[in-house]
Design a protein around this motif. Structure first.
Motif, PDB file in Angstrom:
ATOM      1  N   THR A   1      -0.862   1.215  10.246  1.00 18.72           N
ATOM      2  CA  THR A   1       0.044   1.556  11.012  1.00 18.72           C
ATOM      3  C   THR A   1       1.370   1.586  10.038  1.00 18.72           C
ATOM      4  OG1 THR A   1      -1.003   1.015  12.903  1.00 18.72           O
ATOM      5  CG2 THR A   1       1.358   1.655  13.295  1.00 18.72           C
TER       6      THR A   1
ATOM      7  N   TYR B   1      -6.115   3.844   6.596  1.00 19.96           N
ATOM      8  CA  TYR B   1      -5.588   3.968   8.396  1.00 19.96           C
ATOM      9  C   TYR B   1      -6.845   3.999   9.077  1.00 19.96           C
ATOM     10  CZ  TYR B   1      -3.000   5.453  12.411  1.00 19.96           C
ATOM     11  OH  TYR B   1      -2.616   5.393  13.535  1.00 19.96           O
TER      12      TYR B   1
ATOM     13  N   ILE C   1       1.729   3.970   7.138  1.00 19.01           N
ATOM     14  CA  ILE C   1       2.175   4.935   7.470  1.00 19.01           C
ATOM     15  C   ILE C   1       3.662   5.407   7.695  1.00 19.01           C
ATOM     16  CG2 ILE C   1       1.800   7.362   9.176  1.00 19.01           C
ATOM     17  CD1 ILE C   1      -0.758   6.844   7.701  1.00 19.01           C
ATOM     18  N   ILE C   2       4.069   4.454   8.427  1.00 22.06           N
ATOM     19  CA  ILE C   2       5.654   4.687   8.755  1.00 22.06           C
ATOM     20  C   ILE C   2       6.558   4.395   7.500  1.00 22.06           C
ATOM     21  CG2 ILE C   2       7.301   3.742  10.135  1.00 22.06           C
ATOM     22  CD1 ILE C   2       5.321   2.815  12.432  1.00 22.06           C
TER      23      ILE C   2
ATOM     24  N   ALA D   1       6.545   7.392   5.343  1.00 22.86           N
ATOM     25  CA  ALA D   1       7.526   8.351   5.949  1.00 22.86           C
ATOM     26  C   ALA D   1       8.830   7.781   5.340  1.00 22.86           C
ATOM     27  CB  ALA D   1       7.463   8.388   7.166  1.00 22.86           C
TER      28      ALA D   1
ATOM     29  N   ASN E   1      -4.540  -3.554  11.233  1.00 27.17           N
ATOM     30  CA  ASN E   1      -3.267  -3.010  11.598  1.00 27.17           C
ATOM     31  C   ASN E   1      -2.400  -2.719  10.403  1.00 27.17           C
ATOM     32  OD1 ASN E   1      -3.599  -3.496  14.358  1.00 27.17           O
ATOM     33  ND2 ASN E   1      -3.504  -5.555  14.131  1.00 27.17           N
ATOM     34  N   PHE E   2      -2.780  -2.983   9.100  1.00 23.06           N
ATOM     35  CA  PHE E   2      -1.688  -2.503   8.297  1.00 23.06           C
ATOM     36  C   PHE E   2      -1.595  -1.128   8.101  1.00 23.06           C
ATOM     37  CE2 PHE E   2      -5.115  -2.305   5.404  1.00 23.06           C
ATOM     38  CZ  PHE E   2      -4.791  -1.184   4.530  1.00 23.06           C
TER      39      PHE E   2
ATOM     40  N   THR F   1       7.890  -3.920  16.069  1.00 27.01           N
ATOM     41  CA  THR F   1       6.990  -3.189  16.828  1.00 27.01           C
ATOM     42  C   THR F   1       5.351  -3.970  16.636  1.00 27.01           C
ATOM     43  OG1 THR F   1       6.388  -1.855  15.098  1.00 27.01           O
ATOM     44  CG2 THR F   1       7.401  -0.826  17.171  1.00 27.01           C
TER      45      THR F   1
ATOM     46  N   ALA G   1       0.758  -1.151   0.156  1.00 21.21           N
ATOM     47  CA  ALA G   1      -0.035   0.043   0.044  1.00 21.21           C
ATOM     48  C   ALA G   1       0.788   1.348   0.007  1.00 21.21           C
ATOM     49  CB  ALA G   1      -0.961   0.102   1.347  1.00 21.21           C
TER      50      ALA G   1
ATOM     51  N   ARG H   1      -4.815   7.267   1.855  1.00 22.02           N
ATOM     52  CA  ARG H   1      -4.148   7.189   3.128  1.00 22.02           C
ATOM     53  C   ARG H   1      -4.929   7.064   4.344  1.00 22.02           C
ATOM     54  NH1 ARG H   1       0.116  11.639   4.618  1.00 22.02           N
ATOM     55  NH2 ARG H   1      -1.717  12.719   5.032  1.00 22.02           N
TER      56      ARG H   1
ATOM     57  N   PHE I   1      12.030  -2.159  11.795  1.00 23.04           N
ATOM     58  CA  PHE I   1      11.367  -1.388  13.145  1.00 23.04           C
ATOM     59  C   PHE I   1       9.830  -2.042  12.976  1.00 23.04           C
ATOM     60  CE2 PHE I   1       8.619   2.316  14.386  1.00 23.04           C
ATOM     61  CZ  PHE I   1       8.997   2.447  15.624  1.00 23.04           C
TER      62      PHE I   1
ATOM     63  N   LEU J   1       1.044   3.949  -3.014  1.00 19.75           N
ATOM     64  CA  LEU J   1       0.621   5.545  -2.812  1.00 19.75           C
ATOM     65  C   LEU J   1       1.985   6.306  -2.731  1.00 19.75           C
ATOM     66  CD1 LEU J   1      -1.522   5.381   0.302  1.00 19.75           C
ATOM     67  CD2 LEU J   1      -2.237   5.353  -1.914  1.00 19.75           C
TER      68      LEU J   1
END
Lengths: 274, 316
Positions: B198, B137, B201-202, B205, B195-196, B247, B117, B133, B243, B121
């Protein structure tokens, strides 16, 4: 160029299908909350309610006390959020800008607990709260969550980025340390406070395991507890009520999210914590 | 706000190593103010986090089969008996296997969807990017209890939306939550859906940091989109992927609400998780045993975190 354009169309198509799949459960939940029991049991399932009614919602708030659970959820979430904003920024400022004995030890201690799962503390925490006579009270629900190591970490990191000259300037003007914090530092922490506030509020609103243990009568149920117990209890066959209940739990959060989404997504991207 | 002139130094002032002039009294005032600021947090933190962590450790080596909360510590210290018991308790071992299943299948699946995803995007879409997005989310921020309630309906055998949609393409959907073979995949499916966002978004970034000119250069050299993803994006995103996987893994190791609301651990204990087993033992009044299990979960989380640190250090 033609191939590039075709790729883009492909991508939009796939993403749209994915978006529909992600959002559909929510749409179905909201639409379902207006349906009758009979319609919810139909096979194959319907999409639009044949005769939409507010029956489920009126029952939710009259026969069941969802208004009360809603209030409990709001009170706990607001107190927890205010506590975290205040206490975490206070310690965050001290750790970032001030020198004091025991500073390093305190920082290390707090950060060590950052990765301890909640399940580790919940047994003794319950004993503690029970011995203090706080089981089945709202303070029992919010007291353990008034501070969080993550909040300190976030506030400290942000305040470290503020210019230290501001503090010296305040001192020169004769302001005490607490005044400098309240009048100079805190107003500059807006973005960090907003991120922490949203994350904390949502975390508290959606929190489940602790309220499930501490809230033992309907007087102190929060929304997720009420919904979970209702949905797994003997009444679990009233589908319309369940969907209306789920909508009441989810909708306020969706509204908060829509309003603050930009700040929120920035917060996730920079901190990496949900 | 700039101060160009330093104030005249009062008599008897010493010069601190930082260059600023501070009296000892000023330093003492600063220290006192710092502790006033630190005190509320520290007290609450000690009472509700640090102390319970230690208590839990002590409880885990005691026999506290008692519902009398006033005397949870007037008990026999039994050493590692609770831990030994856990490792020979068939139901606990089952919960460990279930948790391992959830983590080992759920984490890669969630990560793959999140990365796909994010990549789509990031480079492929310019218009409507924020709409997608936002939409992707949305499930993350919602109560997992509410979501689990809704999915219980979606996964019904006959009247469920999922099987209806599968029916359109000629697939006879299974009895998702009632069949031990399909119960865990159902929970993983829901967890991935929820949960995907989260991870996405990271990853988004992280992708901003991948230099566009590398892609352009590779494209000019004739590299396909897949080759560019495989040889440019993936290596540069390694720390971010690590990371997110850790998490997500830590979160999945503690999954609780999904089986609690959707299956109550069944059918045939196929979805009982470690956290849920802890909760059940706690409910039976087996505080010491519950504490021991919670420490086993903690050790697993610590191991996963340590692996992350090790791998991240090797990056440098």
């Amino acid at each position: 160029m033609l191939t590039a354009k075709r790729t883009t169309w492909w991508l939009y198509g796939v993403l749209t299908v994915a978006l529909v799949a992600v959002i559909a459960p929510f749409v179905w939940m909201v639409l379902g909350s207006f349906k009758s029991e009979g319609e919810l049991r139909q096979s194959p399932p319907t999409w639009w309610p044949q005769s939409a009614s507010l029956d489920n919602y009126t029952q939710l708030f009259s026969r069941l006390d969802f208004g009360g659970y809603f209030t409990n959820s709001v009170v706990v979430a607001v107190v927890v959020t205010v506590g975290n904003l205040l206490f975490c920024s206070m310690l965050g400022y001290a750790l970032a800008m001030l020198e004091f004995r025991g500073k390093r030890a305190l920082f290390v201690l707090v950060m060590t607990t950052l990765m301890i799962p909640g399940v580790v503390t919940f047994v003794p925490l319950f004993v503690l709260v029970a011995n203090a006579g706080l089981v089945d009270t709202l303070p029992g629900l919010f007291l353990p969550f008034l501070v969080s190591p993550f909040g300190v970490f976030l506030m400290r990191q942000f305040i470290l980025g503020l210019p230290k000259d501001l503090i010296d300037a305040g001192r020169v003007d004769g302001a005490g340390e607490l005044r400098i914090f309240a009048r100079i530092i805190l107003p500059l922490c807006g973005p960090a406070l907003a991120t922490l506030g949203i994350l904390t509020f949502l975390g508290s609103w959606n929190n489940f395991l602790w309220p499930l243990v501490v809230a033992q009568t309907e007087d102190t149920y929060t929304l997720p507890v009420a919904l979970a117990l209702y949905s797994t209890g003997q009444n679990s066959t009233q589908y319309g009520l369940l969907l209306a209940g789920a909508t009441v739990v989810v909708l306020p959060v969706l509204v908060v999210f829509m309003v603050f989404q930009r700040r929120f997504i920035e917060g996730i991207a920079t901190t990496g914590i949900k | 706000m700039t101060t160009t002139t330093a104030p005249p130094a009062p008599a008897g002032e010493s010069t601190a190593p930082g260059g600023g002039r501070r009296t000892r009294a000023a330093a003492r005032r600063e220290g006192r103010a710092a502790w006033i600021l630190a005190l509320p947090f520290s007290l609450l933190f000690l009472a509700f986090t640090a102390w319970p962590v230690l208590q839990s450790l002590f409880m885990s080596i005691t026999d506290t089969r008692s519902r009398d909360l006033r005397t949870p510590f007037a008990v026999d210290v039994t050493g590692f008996e609770n831990y030994a018991k856990a490792l020979s308790d068939p139901l606990f071992l089952q919960s460990m296997r279930n948790t391992a299943y959830f983590v080992l299948v759920g984490v890669p699946l969630t990560l793959t969807v999140a990365l796909a995803a994010a990549v789509a995007l990031d480079r492929g879409i310019h218009r409507l990017r924020s709409v997608f997005r936002l939409g992707f989310y949305t499930p993350v921020i919602t109560s997992i209890v509410a979501v689990a309630v809704v999915w219980r309906f979606l996964l019904q055998t006959d009247a469920g939306l999922v099987n209806t949609v599968l029916g359109w393409v000629g697939i006879d959907g299974p009895n998702w939550l009632g069949d031990p073979t399909w119960s865990m995949p159902s929970l993983i499916l829901m967890a991935t859906w929820r949960n995907f966002g989260t991870g996405m978004i990271i990853f988004l970034a992280g992708l901003q940091a991948v230099p566009w000119h590398l892609h352009e250069a590779a494209a000019i050299d004739g590299a396909s989109a897949w080759q560019r993803f495989r040889h440019i994006t993936l290596p540069l995103m390694r720390p971010t992927i690590l990371f997110v996987s850790v998490t997500t893994g830590i979160g999945y190791l503690q999954f609780f609400e999904e089986p609690f609301v959707m299956t109550n651990g069944g059918p045939l204990n196929s979805t009982i998780s470690m956290s849920m087993y802890t909760y059940k033992q706690f409910g039976f009044g087996n505080y010491g045993y519950a504490a021991a299990i919670s420490y086993i979960i903690f050790v697993l989380v610590a191991v996963v975190t340590a692996i992350q640190f090790r791998l991240l250090r090797e990056e440098r």
